[in-house]
Enzyme design. Structure first.
Site: not given
Ligand code: F6P
Length: 327
Positions: A15, A76, A107, A130, A132, A134, A176
């Site tokens: 992300g 990804r 991660d 990130t 997050d 995390d 998430r």
């Molecule tokens: O890891 C970053 C994040 O924004 C999370 O908080 C979220 O759950 C996820 O990515 C959403 O991913 P995508 O943009 O692929 O829907």
């Protein structure tokens, strides 16, 4: 493992997060300052496999420090999870003579880097990018500060409407598997309740606290919930609350991807610049397969496998403070 790094590849993966561009800029300019060649890899591991790799110079990163997103784009990659995909990626690097990689991501991206560096003689450095926050081994991640401030700004606006209509709002923020954005933005906006994946939420206690506030006519109530909360998303939690407190006028707001974009905050630009500089220095000094982090405001290095296995621990005493301050 080979020793001297002369050509560095840089990519963003997973992300996007605000500040990734500032990190790319720091990696490119520090590399050039040290007489190294530097290559941009488009769309993370996907571009590595597709050979979407180009040489960068100082001008390639002009006027990007203030921009959200990532000029190298991101994705990804499923293919990189296969040995065949990683072999192609390695062959592409070998062909260009790239012998060091900087991966800016979360991660999941570090897991890929770790497997790759175990299989092939390519030193990898991770930079935690990130929203997050995390990742173990760092107090800060590139993008969190901007994202959490975006959430705070949005929730402040929602509060005006909450107050004007005496409403109960359930606001869902990103995360998430991690509750940092929910915890920090909830505390900063005076939330009555915060629901995060790291702790079990006593739903009876949550309902009781909202009912008690309703009885004494404290009608403006804010529940901030991380998207990975145990009751499902904000709509699921809203359904539970509506059933149990039928008189409450509730509304749900899901902030979503607004939290990922935008111009990075000063803090994110600083840590990205700092970490980018130290990523290149690490490769030059032969300190390989680590993530560059910040602990107690000092740069530190964590082996990639540790950064991959553990999560940053959340300061749970805050959950108690939230309850006291929201009374
Ligand atoms: O890891 C970053 C994040 O924004 C999370 O908080 C979220 O759950 C996820 O990515 C959403 O991913 P995508 O943009 O692929 O829907």
């Amino acid at each position: 493992m080979q020793k001297k790094v002369t050509k560095i590849g840089v990519m963003t993966s997973g992300g996007d997060s605000p500040g990734m561009n500032a990190a790319i800029r720091a990696v490119v300019r520090t590399s050039i300052y040290n007489g190294l060649e530097v290559y941009g890899i488009m769309r993370g591991y996907a571009g590595l496999i597709d050979n979407d790799i180009f040489q960068m110079d100082s001008r390639s990163v002009a006027n990007i420090i203030q921009r959200g997103g990532t000029i190298l784009k991101t994705s990804r990659s499923e293919d990189f999870m296969t040995p065949e995909g990683r072999q192609v990626a390695y062959d592409n690097l070998k062909e260009k003579g790239i012998n060091g990689l900087v991966i800016i991501g979360g991660d999941g991206s570090f897991k890929g880097a770790q497997v790759f560096s175990n299989e092939f003689d390519i030193p990898c450095i991770g930079l935690p990018g990130t929203i997050d926050k995390d990742i173990a081994g760092t107090d800060k991640t590139i993008g969190f500060d901007t994202a959490v401030n975006t959430a705070v700004e949005a929730i402040d606006k929602i509060r005006d409407t909450m107050d004007a209509h005496d409403r109960l709002f359930i606001v869902e923020v990103m995360g998430r598997d991690a509750g940092y954005i929910a915890l920090h933005s909830g505390i900063a906006t005076g939330a009555e309740n915060i629901v995060i994946p790291e702790t079990k939420t006593d739903i009876e206690e949550l309902i009781a606290s909202l009912s008690e506030k309703e009885k004494r006519k404290k009608l403006v109530n804010l529940v901030v919930v991380a998207e990975g909360g145990e009751f499902g998303d904000a709509n699921a939690l809203d359904a539970i609350i509506r059933k149990r407190i039928p008189n409450a006028e509730t509304r749900v707001c899901i902030l979503g991807h607004i939290q990922r974009g935008g111009s990075p905050s000063c803090e994110d630009r600083l840590i990205a610049s700092h970490m980018g500089y130290y990523a290149v220095e690490s490769l030059i000094l032969g300190r390989y397969n680590v993530m560059v982090g910040v602990v107690n405001n000092k740069i530190c290095y964590t082996p990639l496998d540790k950064a991959v296995k553990e999560k940053q621990k959340i300061g749970l005493e805050w959950m108690k403070i939230v309850k006291i301050l929201a009374s």
